[in-house]
Design an enzyme around this catalytic site. Structure first.
Site, PDB file in Angstrom:
ATOM      1  N   SER A 140      -7.241   3.252   2.577  1.00 52.58           N
ATOM      2  CA  SER A 140      -7.098   3.305   1.229  1.00 52.58           C
ATOM      3  C   SER A 140      -5.994   3.931   0.478  1.00 52.58           C
ATOM      4  CB  SER A 140      -8.158   4.064   0.823  1.00 52.58           C
ATOM      5  OG  SER A 140      -8.367   4.371  -0.686  1.00 52.58           O
ATOM      6  N   TYR A 153     -13.626  11.890   0.041  1.00 56.05           N
ATOM      7  CA  TYR A 153     -13.040  10.561   0.523  1.00 56.05           C
ATOM      8  C   TYR A 153     -11.739  10.300   0.858  1.00 56.05           C
ATOM      9  CZ  TYR A 153     -12.226   5.560  -0.139  1.00 56.05           C
ATOM     10  OH  TYR A 153     -12.046   4.187   0.361  1.00 56.05           O
ATOM     11  N   LYS A 157     -10.013   9.491   4.474  1.00 57.27           N
ATOM     12  CA  LYS A 157      -8.951   8.491   4.746  1.00 57.27           C
ATOM     13  C   LYS A 157      -7.713   8.804   5.334  1.00 57.27           C
ATOM     14  CE  LYS A 157     -11.557   4.892   3.673  1.00 57.27           C
ATOM     15  NZ  LYS A 157     -11.928   3.690   4.581  1.00 57.27           N
TER      16      LYS A 157
END
Length: 240
Positions: A140, A153, A157
């Protein structure tokens, strides 16, 4: 393009994973589909069969070693080998850090990073024995820069991208290519109920999952002497 190739795609029951599996099948690959939702995986397998390719379903929680071992056994029993591994399974939650519990942290980190580690570790011996193959990580933009309300998050990532970078050093000279595809917002069910809401008008400006799948295909179709380590794409509605 990918005739006689076997691809493993995680998170393949919906969204980006489904789009990747179908894109590879349309180009001649047979596909091993992994996710937790047996019914949705079977539906994707039916779509692949309609394209004239073979599909094997391996439903399970890829955070668990036994589920990953079952996935490996299913792939090798059906096809005898694997050429492409796409680590796409992922989850997310959005909000200020004070809204996150330790259980949220474990859920995100284990799904996004531990599963990538376990799946890669399971199939790497096969790729190294062949002296060829591709490892693709669907990460991402959140793995390239810190973003507000995405701390955990982003951490997961960033870990995934660093893992891929380290593997690129280890594997490049042994014939195994490593690629990272890093999209921005994608119009899927991702994070519904954990920060996103169905019907949010912003979703209409997001990337379609098929566009991310084409980025994966782009990385995979490089010649044997080239690798596309990082492919980034953003919707026009999002700033850099």
């Amino acid at each position: 393009m990918f005739e006689n190739k076997v691809a493993v795609v995680t998170g393949a029951s919906r969204g980006i994973g489904r789009a990747i599996a179908l894109a590879l099948a349309r180009r001649g690959a047979d596909v091993v589909l992994a996710a937790r939702d047996q019914a949705r995986l079977s539906a994707v397998a039916g779509e692949i069969a309609a394209l004239g390719r073979k599909a094997v379903v391996a439903a399970g929680d890829l955070r668990r070693e036994e589920a990953v071992e079952a996935l490996r056994e299913a792939a090798l029993s059906a096809f005898g080998t694997v050429d492409i591994v796409v680590n796409n399974a992922g989850v997310g939650k959005y909000g200020p850090l004070s809204d996150f519990s330790p259980e949220d942290y474990d859920w995100i980190m284990d799904t996004n990073m531990r599963a990538s580690f376990l799946v890669t570790r399971a199939f790497l011996p096969t790729l190294l024995e062949k002296g060829s193959g591709d490892l693709v990580f669907v990460a991402s933009v959140a793995g390239l820069k810190g973003l507000p309300h995405e701390a955990v998050y982003c951490a997961s990532k960033f870990a995934q991208v660093g893992f891929a970078q380290a593997l690129d050093h280890e594997l490049r000279e042994r014939g195994v290519r490593v690629s990272v595809v890093a999209p921005g917002g994608v119009k899927t069910e991702f994070a519904f109920g954990t920060g996103r809401t169905p019907g949010d008008p912003r979703l209409e400006g997001f990337l379609d999952p098929e566009e991310v799948a084409e980025a994966v295909v782009f990385a995979l179709e490089r010649s044997d002497k080239a690798r596309a380590f990082l492919v980034g794409l953003r919707p026009m509605s999002e700033p850099l």
